[in-house]
Design a protein around this motif. Structure first.
Motif, short mmCIF file in Angstrom:
data_model
loop_
_atom_site.label_atom_id
_atom_site.label_comp_id
_atom_site.label_asym_id
_atom_site.label_seq_id
_atom_site.Cartn_x
_atom_site.Cartn_y
_atom_site.Cartn_z
N PHE A 1 0.84 -1.20 0.00
CA PHE A 1 0.00 0.00 0.00
C PHE A 1 0.88 1.26 0.00
CE2 PHE A 1 -2.13 3.59 1.84
CZ PHE A 1 -3.33 3.61 1.15
N GLY A 2 1.93 1.25 0.81
CA GLY A 2 2.81 2.41 0.90
C GLY A 2 3.45 2.74 -0.45
N ARG A 3 3.87 1.69 -1.17
CA ARG A 3 4.49 1.94 -2.49
C ARG A 3 3.45 2.50 -3.47
NH1 ARG A 3 7.06 -2.64 -0.69
NH2 ARG A 3 5.87 -4.13 -1.94
N TRP A 4 2.25 1.91 -3.44
CA TRP A 4 1.20 2.41 -4.34
C TRP A 4 0.80 3.85 -3.96
CZ3 TRP A 4 -3.06 -1.27 -6.55
CH2 TRP A 4 -2.44 -2.31 -7.25
N PHE A 5 0.75 4.13 -2.66
CA PHE A 5 0.37 5.48 -2.23
C PHE A 5 1.44 6.49 -2.66
CE2 PHE A 5 -0.67 8.51 1.44
CZ PHE A 5 -1.78 9.02 0.81
N ASP A 6 2.71 6.10 -2.57
CA ASP A 6 3.78 6.98 -3.07
C ASP A 6 3.59 7.24 -4.56
OD1 ASP A 6 4.96 7.16 -0.60
OD2 ASP A 6 6.53 5.67 -1.02
N ASP A 7 3.28 6.20 -5.32
CA ASP A 7 3.04 6.37 -6.76
C ASP A 7 1.85 7.33 -6.97
OD1 ASP A 7 5.03 4.52 -7.27
OD2 ASP A 7 3.64 2.85 -7.67
N ALA A 8 0.81 7.17 -6.15
CA ALA A 8 -0.38 8.02 -6.30
C ALA A 8 -0.02 9.48 -5.99
CB ALA A 8 -1.51 7.54 -5.40
N LYS A 9 0.79 9.68 -4.93
CA LYS A 9 1.16 11.06 -4.58
C LYS A 9 1.97 11.70 -5.70
CE LYS A 9 2.50 9.87 -0.38
NZ LYS A 9 3.06 9.86 0.97
N ALA A 10 2.76 10.88 -6.42
CA ALA A 10 3.60 11.41 -7.50
C ALA A 10 2.79 11.63 -8.78
CB ALA A 10 4.76 10.45 -7.77
#
Ligand SMILES: Cc1cc2nc3c(=O)[nH]c(=O)nc-3n(C[C@H](O)[C@H](O)[C@H](O)COP(=O)(O)O)c2cc1C
Length: 213
Positions: free
Chosen positions: A27-36
């Motif tokens: 989830f953290g990796r996907w959320f980082d991608d979403a923030k970017a």
């Protein structure tokens, strides 16, 4: 210089997705991608609840923090969602990141955050938002916009020269996850679905399943 082809980048992402054993890390990796990548509010999530009337309800809220304990949002404790969570603390969350064509669905139990945690978060909000929390009797009938503005004026005057305390009726919930599903779009609607499940919140290990799209 080594160049990485789009095909090998995709293969790398596939391998990472397939190998993920920890849903919070994924989830953290996907959320980082979403923030970017997401133009607006990557932290926006739908929150579904179902109170004792058995009628499901859903609305958007903002994710303010997450870790292995769960996913935190803040709200008015007199609001409809809070009434429903008091009656039944089973809740579901859904993120959709259009820029990534990804979705994450979470089911779990909502628990109140501690007073200290809520105070720390409340202190980070702008003064206008803090006053807004005092001014709104969220989800109760409002006669007209003027009534809300009168409340804002009242609390603006009250707190003009001092720090705004957190209202006792405003705090957060943490949705402790029992099921987290990651969905990502693939060609021809042959999407990937990867589900992490556990029977109770204290269980550190997750069972992993794939689902047909
Ligand atoms: C993008 C977005 C984010 C929102 N974030 C929150 C939030 O974090 N907390 C909140 O109480 N309401 C938030 N709202 C408003 C809720 O969707 C909802 O209107 C309000 O909380 C009242 O819901 P209820 O009557 O079901 O309690 C947000 C709305 C939108 C569209």
């Amino acid at each position: 210089m080594t160049s990485v082809s789009p095909a090998s980048q995709q293969a790398g992402r596939d391998a990472e997705f397939d190998a993920a054993g920890d849903p919070i890390g994924l989830f953290g990796r996907w959320f980082d991608d979403a923030k970017a990548n997401e133009a607006e509010l990557p932290e926006a999530m739908a929150l579904a609840t179902c109170g004792s009337d058995d009628m499901p309800d859903v609305r958007m809220v903002l994710l303010k923090s997450f870790d292995e304990r769960g996913f935190v949002f803040y709200t008015n404790l007199g609001s409809q969602k809070a009434v429903e969570l008091d009656q039944n603390n089973r809740a579901a969350l859904c993120f959709h990141w259009k820029s990534l064509t990804r979705q994450v669905r979470i089911q779990g139990r909502a628990e109140a955050v501690s007073e200290d945690e809520a105070d720390v978060y409340f202190a980070t909000r702008s003064k206008q938002s803090q006053i807004g929390a005092w001014a709104s009797k969220q989800s109760l009938p409002l006669q007209g916009r003027f009534d809300l503005e009168a409340q804002v004026a009242k609390y603006t005057a009250k707190y003009a020269l001092k720090k705004v305390d957190r209202p006792p009726f405003w705090s957060g919930y943490r949705v402790a996850p029992l099921r987290i599903e990651f969905w990502r779009q693939r060609s021809f609607r042959l999407h990937d679905r990867r589900v992490f499940l556990r029977d109770n919140i204290s269980q550190p290990d997750w069972k992993i399943e794939r689902l047909y799209p």
